[in-house]
Write a protein that holds these residues in place. Structure first.
Motif, PDB file in Angstrom:
ATOM      1  N   CYS A  74       0.865  -1.173   0.000  1.00  0.00           N
ATOM      2  CA  CYS A  74       0.000   0.000   0.000  1.00  0.00           C
ATOM      3  C   CYS A  74       0.908   1.232   0.000  1.00  0.00           C
ATOM      4  N   LEU A  85      -0.121   1.793   6.377  1.00  0.00           N
ATOM      5  CA  LEU A  85      -1.342   1.145   6.848  1.00  0.00           C
ATOM      6  C   LEU A  85      -0.937   0.031   7.801  1.00  0.00           C
ATOM      7  N   SER A 120      -4.292   4.173   9.347  1.00  0.00           N
ATOM      8  CA  SER A 120      -3.545   4.533   8.149  1.00  0.00           C
ATOM      9  C   SER A 120      -3.330   6.036   8.122  1.00  0.00           C
ATOM     10  N   MET A 124      -7.820   4.907   2.841  1.00  0.00           N
ATOM     11  CA  MET A 124      -7.353   3.575   3.226  1.00  0.00           C
ATOM     12  C   MET A 124      -7.757   3.231   4.654  1.00  0.00           C
ATOM     13  N   SER A 127     -10.110   0.023   5.235  1.00  0.00           N
ATOM     14  CA  SER A 127      -9.636  -1.033   6.131  1.00  0.00           C
ATOM     15  C   SER A 127     -10.502  -1.116   7.393  1.00  0.00           C
ATOM     16  N   ASN A 133      -3.827   1.301  -6.815  1.00  0.00           N
ATOM     17  CA  ASN A 133      -3.055   1.209  -5.573  1.00  0.00           C
ATOM     18  C   ASN A 133      -3.951   0.955  -4.368  1.00  0.00           C
ATOM     19  N   ARG A 134      -5.118   1.580  -4.340  1.00  0.00           N
ATOM     20  CA  ARG A 134      -6.039   1.371  -3.217  1.00  0.00           C
ATOM     21  C   ARG A 134      -6.678  -0.020  -3.290  1.00  0.00           C
ATOM     22  N   ASN A 156      -5.180  -2.568  -4.456  1.00  0.00           N
ATOM     23  CA  ASN A 156      -4.091  -3.415  -3.984  1.00  0.00           C
ATOM     24  C   ASN A 156      -4.027  -3.391  -2.455  1.00  0.00           C
ATOM     25  N   GLY A 157      -4.160  -2.219  -1.865  1.00  0.00           N
ATOM     26  CA  GLY A 157      -4.160  -2.108  -0.404  1.00  0.00           C
ATOM     27  C   GLY A 157      -5.311  -2.885   0.216  1.00  0.00           C
ATOM     28  N   ARG A 210      -4.504  -6.512   0.129  1.00  0.00           N
ATOM     29  CA  ARG A 210      -3.495  -6.872   1.142  1.00  0.00           C
ATOM     30  C   ARG A 210      -4.113  -6.967   2.532  1.00  0.00           C
TER      31      ARG A 210
END
Length: 147
Positions: free
Chosen positions: A51, A55, A72, A77, A81, A116-117, A119-120, A123
């Motif tokens: 990320c 985070l 985060s 994010m 999350s 990217n978010r 992907n975060g 994860r």
């Protein structure tokens, strides 16, 4: 509340929002309401890699259920999350590994995230799932007596 009940409640709540901006405002607000993690948890051991923003995810297991706490530097994010942590907290490991967060696409949460978010988010889900799987495995293993 079961995972099925939690999913329905979340989908019902998110369905009230007519556009992506309103849904993101809701998600960010969820993150703002969440207590920040203590600084002692904002270390590499709890960091979610993959990320762009920092985070952190803290997991705990008590009385047969998993609990998750997050923070985060990014409001989006933290919100995303937090939504995941709130959904998966207070569930058994089996419930967690049996319910992936793909249902968030049904209400337009994931489609409007940057790569990217997304992907975060992936994860965070992986860490939650892996933790639950570890607990599931340790609970199902027979206890050995020391001789």
């Amino acid at each position: 509340m079961t995972a099925k009940d939690k999913k329905q409640a979340l989908l019902t709540e998110l369905a009230h929002f007519k556009d992506a901006q309103q849904r993101f405002a809701y998600v960010v607000e969820q993150g703002r309401r969440q207590e920040p993690l203590k600084e002692t948890f904002k270390i590499d051991a709890y960091r979610v890699e993959g990320c762009l923003a920092k985070l952190w995810l803290v997991s705990e297991f008590k009385e047969g259920k998993c609990y998750f706490h997050t923070d985060s530097e990014s409001a989006i994010m933290k919100g995303i999350s937090t939504v995941l942590c709130n959904f998966y907290s207070d569930l058994t490991p089996l419930e967690i590994v049996s319910h992936d967060p793909s249902f968030l696409a049904e209400v337009g949460i994931t489609q409007h995230l940057t790569p990217n978010r997304r992907n975060g988010l992936a994860r965070v889900w992986e860490k939650i799932r892996d933790y639950a799987q570890t607990q599931l495995t340790s609970v199902s293993e027979p206890k050995r007596k020391l001789e």
